[in-house]
Scaffold this motif. Sequence first.
Motif, short mmCIF file in Angstrom:
data_model
loop_
_atom_site.label_atom_id
_atom_site.label_comp_id
_atom_site.label_asym_id
_atom_site.label_seq_id
_atom_site.Cartn_x
_atom_site.Cartn_y
_atom_site.Cartn_z
N UNK A 78 0.83 -1.21 0.00
CA UNK A 78 0.00 0.00 0.00
C UNK A 78 0.86 1.25 0.00
N UNK A 79 2.00 1.20 0.66
CA UNK A 79 2.88 2.37 0.67
C UNK A 79 3.45 2.64 -0.73
N UNK A 83 2.76 5.95 -2.97
CA UNK A 83 3.82 6.79 -3.52
C UNK A 83 3.64 7.01 -5.00
N UNK A 84 3.30 5.94 -5.72
CA UNK A 84 3.12 6.05 -7.16
C UNK A 84 1.95 6.98 -7.46
N UNK A 85 0.85 6.83 -6.73
CA UNK A 85 -0.31 7.70 -6.95
C UNK A 85 0.02 9.13 -6.53
N UNK A 90 1.21 14.85 -7.86
CA UNK A 90 2.14 15.98 -7.83
C UNK A 90 2.42 16.48 -9.25
N UNK A 91 2.55 15.54 -10.19
CA UNK A 91 2.80 15.95 -11.58
C UNK A 91 1.60 16.72 -12.13
N UNK A 92 0.39 16.23 -11.85
CA UNK A 92 -0.81 16.94 -12.32
C UNK A 92 -0.90 18.32 -11.68
N UNK A 93 -0.59 18.41 -10.39
CA UNK A 93 -0.64 19.69 -9.69
C UNK A 93 0.40 20.66 -10.27
N UNK A 94 1.59 20.16 -10.56
CA UNK A 94 2.63 21.00 -11.16
C UNK A 94 2.21 21.47 -12.54
N UNK A 95 1.56 20.61 -13.33
CA UNK A 95 1.10 21.00 -14.66
C UNK A 95 0.03 22.08 -14.55
#
Length: 153
Positions: A78-79, A83-85, A90-95
Amino acid sequence: MLAETICSAVSAAGLGIAAITAYRKRFLTATRIAAYALVPVGLVMTGVVEWLSGIVFKPSVWIGFGLLGVAWLLFMTTRAVERRAGSTRKERKAARNAERGAAVAPAASSSALTSGTGATAPQGRPEPGGKRRETAPGDDFSDIEAILKKHGI
């Protein structure tokens, strides 16, 4: 009963080796060997060996260790998924932030650096001699080179 017998035999053998070592006038080494030889007998007398052998030979204990292993594996899985999710979030938020930044300050976007032909305009960076050096936007080492030249390296 078998474990106690084995520990007693190991201690007796160790004390015999310590006696031979002492006979050869290596008293410090003989004392160290005697100390190691007394540990198994001490463990038998305190009941640690009986407790350990009780743990090793009970199937319910091994099932418990197996369940602990499965629980640990589930936690780690689950960890890793989290992390992958998290990284995709984070990538979507940065975009999204980059799009907002482009809408607010278009001069800072890469489209402002392109000319009408679609080529990227070079940026000027000052060198230690006061000259301006024409560099491409992807030239990451120019700052490092300038610092090294400044220090004469």
